[in-house]
Design an enzyme around this catalytic site. Structure first.
Site, PDB file in Angstrom:
ATOM      1  N   GLY B  54       0.775  -1.329  -0.025  1.00  0.00           N
ATOM      2  CA  GLY B  54      -0.080   0.038   0.101  1.00  0.00           C
ATOM      3  C   GLY B  54       0.711   1.206   0.019  1.00  0.00           C
ATOM      4  O   GLY B  54       1.930   1.016   0.548  1.00  0.00           O
ATOM      5  N   SER B  55       0.244   2.395  -0.508  1.00  0.00           N
ATOM      6  CA  SER B  55       1.062   3.524  -0.428  1.00  0.00           C
ATOM      7  C   SER B  55       0.899   4.118   0.845  1.00  0.00           C
ATOM      8  O   SER B  55       0.152   3.792   1.901  1.00  0.00           O
ATOM      9  CB  SER B  55       0.508   4.703  -1.399  1.00  0.00           C
ATOM     10  OG  SER B  55       0.540   4.045  -2.569  1.00  0.00           O
ATOM     11  N   GLY B  56       1.477   5.098   1.222  1.00  0.00           N
ATOM     12  CA  GLY B  56       1.637   6.013   2.421  1.00  0.00           C
ATOM     13  C   GLY B  56       2.591   5.778   3.249  1.00  0.00           C
ATOM     14  O   GLY B  56       2.890   6.478   4.644  1.00  0.00           O
ATOM     15  N   HIS B  57       3.441   4.885   2.606  1.00  0.00           N
ATOM     16  CA  HIS B  57       4.713   4.462   3.573  1.00  0.00           C
ATOM     17  C   HIS B  57       6.077   5.240   3.107  1.00  0.00           C
ATOM     18  O   HIS B  57       7.105   4.691   3.404  1.00  0.00           O
ATOM     19  CB  HIS B  57       4.924   3.140   3.811  1.00  0.00           C
ATOM     20  CG  HIS B  57       3.433   2.577   4.055  1.00  0.00           C
ATOM     21  ND1 HIS B  57       3.136   2.698   5.616  1.00  0.00           N
ATOM     22  CD2 HIS B  57       2.910   1.547   3.709  1.00  0.00           C
ATOM     23  CE1 HIS B  57       2.200   1.945   5.599  1.00  0.00           C
ATOM     24  NE2 HIS B  57       2.008   1.149   4.364  1.00  0.00           N
ATOM     25  N   ASP B 110      -1.692  -8.029   1.151  1.00  0.00           N
ATOM     26  CA  ASP B 110      -0.687  -8.079   0.304  1.00  0.00           C
ATOM     27  C   ASP B 110      -0.172  -9.648   0.046  1.00  0.00           C
ATOM     28  O   ASP B 110      -0.177 -10.043  -1.087  1.00  0.00           O
ATOM     29  CB  ASP B 110       0.497  -7.669   0.920  1.00  0.00           C
ATOM     30  CG  ASP B 110       0.276  -6.293   1.286  1.00  0.00           C
ATOM     31  OD1 ASP B 110       0.745  -5.486   0.039  1.00  0.00           O
ATOM     32  OD2 ASP B 110       0.368  -5.689   2.324  1.00  0.00           O
ATOM     33  N   HIS B 219       0.120   0.885  10.037  1.00  0.00           N
ATOM     34  CA  HIS B 219      -1.237   1.297   9.865  1.00  0.00           C
ATOM     35  C   HIS B 219      -1.999   1.759  10.925  1.00  0.00           C
ATOM     36  O   HIS B 219      -3.347   1.467  10.721  1.00  0.00           O
ATOM     37  CB  HIS B 219      -1.827   0.153   9.018  1.00  0.00           C
ATOM     38  CG  HIS B 219      -1.089  -0.235   7.815  1.00  0.00           C
ATOM     39  ND1 HIS B 219      -0.361  -1.375   8.007  1.00  0.00           N
ATOM     40  CD2 HIS B 219      -0.783   0.069   6.432  1.00  0.00           C
ATOM     41  CE1 HIS B 219       0.335  -1.535   6.903  1.00  0.00           C
ATOM     42  NE2 HIS B 219      -0.025  -0.910   5.949  1.00  0.00           N
TER      43      HIS B 219
END
Ligand SMILES: Nc1ncnc2c1ncn2[C@@H]1O[C@H](COP(=O)(O)OP(=O)(O)O)[C@@H](O)[C@H]1O
Ligand SMILES: Nc1ncnc2c1ncn2[C@@H]1O[C@H](COP(=O)(O)OP(=O)(O)O)[C@@H](O)[C@H]1O
Ligand SMILES: [Mg+2]
Ligand SMILES: [Mg+2]
Ligand SMILES: [Mg+2]
Ligand SMILES: [Mg+2]
Lengths: 215, 332, 332, 215
Positions: B54-57, B110, B219
């Site tokens: 996922g994005s945001g990392h 994932d 998260h």
């Protein structure tokens, strides 16, 4: 007088109706996921069903039930990602495969559909009923239609039973600890919070049942 | 919500676009995909390393694409694994004929998506292997070690595996290196604030102005201990204690350390944490071979940090110290 | 106030200690000083570059000490210039016989303290020259250009001057390069939130949850325009417009770009800003020779970013692209 | 009955008393600086005067007035940094240089002291009265003692006049725009906010005057 069969055009309308129902619950689903997961479930569901809506709107008029299901599954999976993308995508695609060449969903097709969905989600996610996942709601819906007494077997009735069972099962996940997925690391801290995926599935079932009643 | 963004639903895509525009010397974006690959991909005859999640990392994962690091990386939406199709397509774009090693944090989403992509690749006869990174000590007890999630330790695993691939190891060899790095790495995070998800505009958990949570996931997954925010030395002490209780490192051994910021915590605080970690490791008889301090695996605008420690043997040390270049990590 | 610190009055010192412990391959701390120098300082026969200023801007300045960057850096307390004595001592520690070039942001406190240190050095016959960095377009009109303060453009000036010194230019040559870099660089910042000063535990200015301020300084000095937070593309548009109105760059020329985070803004937002900047520069007919996105000059835990643009000629380009290595910046 | 002269031990006590007065105003000085500068002035002043206090406590009993002043200036400058570190450090050291060998501060020494301080701050900072800096308060104090009528010339009286003048001048800086220092970029936005350095100097003067009255 509700419909007794779902034709391919019906199914396309139903999926659009589901998309709207999910869209309305986006914030609620995010908040459920925020409590025990990462807060994105509502977003993912809305985006996925918007892709489904776009896809079914673009299908050829000659499409059959299995075509609608398979294309919807692929569209959902392709547009979203996350656990739910694969799970719901596979559920829809498996249902399509199980209803190969099917022109209408009647009572027996509904049983096939829910049964193939349960098998798909269980095999992909390796969860069991009671693990606090979407499977709990799918399993309950599947059980509800499988066990409907002969006399009660009409499509509207069975869908309404499935919807009720999924809703109850989703709420019951609040009392469970999670054994798979993000929430599985939280132990007792997930108690009291229903599983977002299970709630999503119950919203889908409820929207389907409602559409059938109203049309 | 105060963010420098345009469409909250376009954050993942526009981030990758910006990254690719900023660092053309290392990587390029694949057409119509939220994915980047090494500028010279595919590298013929080399095992291709594919990371993602996922994005945001950011900079994880896409910022670590380049020579000596990943060959490609696929980004999903914020905190959402990418779907199988783009993973499959990116894998095809980097495949140099020697197979694909999939490296990602061990999260249900994932696993499901990468596994399905692996199936698709397998059907075409492409050799694929997978290492699910599971460095976060807080996420499961030692006996359920394989259930743990991946956090900033992802960086060590990718670095090591990619260096091994760069040495022209075959798929088994690169996979073994990744597994060894994962086995040897432990991390622990601490969150001071929640991040805010762009699309919802909301925090994902509540935490009082006085509290911190040790063990919080990337998260916002709840951690192992919530309590009053302590001085940095004590926070570091608690985190290192939990890591060393789990990591079978013996006095005299060498380790690598990563003090990672979660997004909203400035570098001065990370250096103060590192200062404490350095002393604690010395007291434990461990010698720090190489240390890294900065934002490697963030959680949007969450305040806090994580500490990752990798126990080194001569192979891991050689691979860690091997050269690499990418937007977010360069080593000569 | 939520910070991973110990004593709020020890933030500057413990930051430098942590930095020196983390990156011994590049630099070392001087005994009893909040200062670091290149590990191999003094470099005989090379002009020594000394940077510095208040702490709270990490990695600026101390993170940019190493080969091809500054020879040494002195840190003051949070937002407070270091006193003359440690500047003097650090200068002595890096002096390789070819003189000292002092590089710092143009703030009254820094000017007073560095000037006094320069006097002390001059009295001992050490050649000293000074370039006060003044890239912040928002801080004074073009006719009072020399009054402007320095923000993230500091990085370009230090990079260029240090590369020139590395080429064994004499003090005049290195000074001329620094001046040219400063003349060619313009920056503009935007703040979304105030930082919190550790020792006071308070924000330094108030800003509503809906507003941003364009032109805000690195210490919260008020900017040129406060208003509702706009989408990233519009924020970037306004900032680039103001920069290009001030920077006499003509279509066809090359520029370097730095999109810098202020401390609490995550990398994904910086990449989204860079994406916009890249398009705006293309529209202006400028070609981006090299770009950098990350936290270079922060303001503790302030949210926001700055954009710096350096107009390049062949000399500035050569010096910018020259290799360098330091904790916070490596270029091959 | 207040003292008419300040001996070196008195001066050391006075500086400790000033350190306490400044310490009490740390937050206020930070907030003044936050409004038009970078919010650190109170911290810097407190840290600087703590260093002065430590230094004067460690001085030899034989130290003269100029020794106390010079050492205090060096301690302040060395411990702080920032604009105020150099300025106040230089002011104290210049006063020490101007009072070379001095054993007591009487009325004429006070005039020398304030005059050398004004010269030092003006030459180091290149500011003029009216530029909204510490100089405004120093200048006012210096003027007040320089213009005290012959008949009124006693140390307590002159210090109290200096204190009053510095306080008024500091408050008056609120009506000024800044031409030097951090605040110089803010134009009209600094109107209404007094200059923190000027306020600090008025606090120093007030503490000195008060100590003399009380001892
Ligand atoms: N292994 C699994 N088996 C069955 N359902 C799962 C599994 N993992 C996750 N889920 C379901 O997915 C839901 C979470 O979906 P979502 O938030 O969209 O994905 P993610 O967890 O990747 O952020 C959970 O609430 C759960 O119902
Ligand atoms: N050039 C100058 N001349 C005289 N006084 C100055 C000058 N620059 C700054 N000052 C004084 O210093 C004060 C600020 O001190 P401080 O906040 O400690 O330093 P900094 O501005 O470096 O943060 C201002 O209020 C002003 O009185
Ligand atoms: Mg989720
Ligand atoms: Mg997710
Ligand atoms: Mg300051
Ligand atoms: Mg100040």
């Amino acid at each position: 007088m509700p419909k007794l069969n779902i034709t391919p055009p019906d199914l396309r309308r139903i999926l659009c109706f589901v998309a709207e129902a999910i869209g309305k619950e986006e914030a609620y689903l995010n908040s459920l996921d925020g409590a025990i997961g990462d807060g994105d479930h509502g977003i993912t569901m809305r985006v996925g069903f918007e892709a489904v809506k776009a896809k079914v709107g673009a299908l050829d008029a000659s499409v059959t039930i299995d075509g609608v299901l398979t294309e919807s599954g692929a569209a959902f999976m392709g547009a979203t990602g996350g656990a739910i993308g694969v799970l719901l995508g596979r559920m829809l695609m498996s249902a399509g495969a199980a209803l190969q060449g099917c022109k209408e969903i009647g009572t027996s097709e509904l049983r096939v559909l829910l049964n193939s969905m349960e098998t798909a989600v269980a095999s992909a996610g390796k969860a069991k009923p009671g693990d606090k996942t979407i499977l709990d709601a799918v399993h309950a819906a599947n059980q509800a239609v499988a066990t409907t007494a002969e006399a009660d077997q009409s499509l509207p009735n069975m869908l309404s039973r499935a919807s009720l069972a999924a809703g109850t099962a989703a709420q019951n996940t609040a009392g469970m600890r999670a054994r798979v997925g993000r929430a599985s690391r939280l132990g007792d801290r997930v108690l009291g919070h229903p599983d977002p995926g299970a709630v999503s599935f119950s919203i889908i079932m409820r929207a389907m049942a409602q559409w059938l009643e109203e049309n | 919500m105060k963010k420098l963004i345009n469409d909250p639903y376009a954050v993942a895509v526009q981030t990758i676009e910006g990254l690719a525009l900023a660092y053309p010397q290392y990587l390029r974006q694949l057409d119509n995909l939220t994915a980047v690959v090494r500028q010279d991909a595919p590298v013929s005859g080399k095992v291709a390393i594919l990371s993602g999640g996922g994005s945001g990392h950011e900079p994880m994962f896409a910022g670590f694409v380049g020579r000596g690091l990943a060959d490609g990386s696929v980004a999903g939406n914020i905190f959402t694994s990418p779907p199988p199709q783009p993973i499959y397509q990116t894998a095809k774009a980097i495949h140099g004929g020697a197979g694909i090693l999939l490296l990602y944090g061990n999260y249900s989403g994932d696993v499901l998506n990468f596994d399905m992509a692996a199936e698709m690749l397998g059907r075409e006869g492409i050799k694929v292997s997978t290492v699910r990174i599971s460095d976060d000590v807080a996420s499961a007890p030692p006996d359920r070690w394989g259930d743990r999630r991946g956090i900033a330790g992802d960086f060590f695993v990718i670095k090591v595996a990619a260096a091994r691939a760069e040495e022209k190891a075959d798929l088994n060899g690169a996979t073994a290196a990744a597994e060894k790095a994962n086995d040897s790495t432990r991390s622990m995070g601490v969150a001071l604030t929640s991040c805010v998800i762009p699309a919802s505009g909301r925090t994902i958990f509540e935490i009082s102005d006085q509290d911190m949570e040790i063990g919080m996931g990337l998260h916002g997954e709840p951690g192992v201990q919530r309590g009053a925010l302590l001085p940095a030395d004590q926070v570091a002490g608690e985190m290192v204690r939990r890591i060393l209780a789990d990591l079978p490192a013996r006095p005299g051994e060498e380790v690598a350390v990563l003090v990672n910021g979660l997004g909203a915590t400035p570098l001065c605080e990370l250096f103060i944490i590192f200062r404490a970690v350095s002393r604690l490791l010395r007291e434990a008889g461990l010698s720090v071979c190489r240390s890294y301090v900065g934002n490697y695996a963030t959680s949007l605008d969450m305040a806090g940090c994580s500490i990752s420690i990798m126990r080194l043997d001569s192979e891991l040390k050689r691979l860690l110290l091997a050269p690499a270049e990418s937007p977010a990590f360069i080593q000569g």
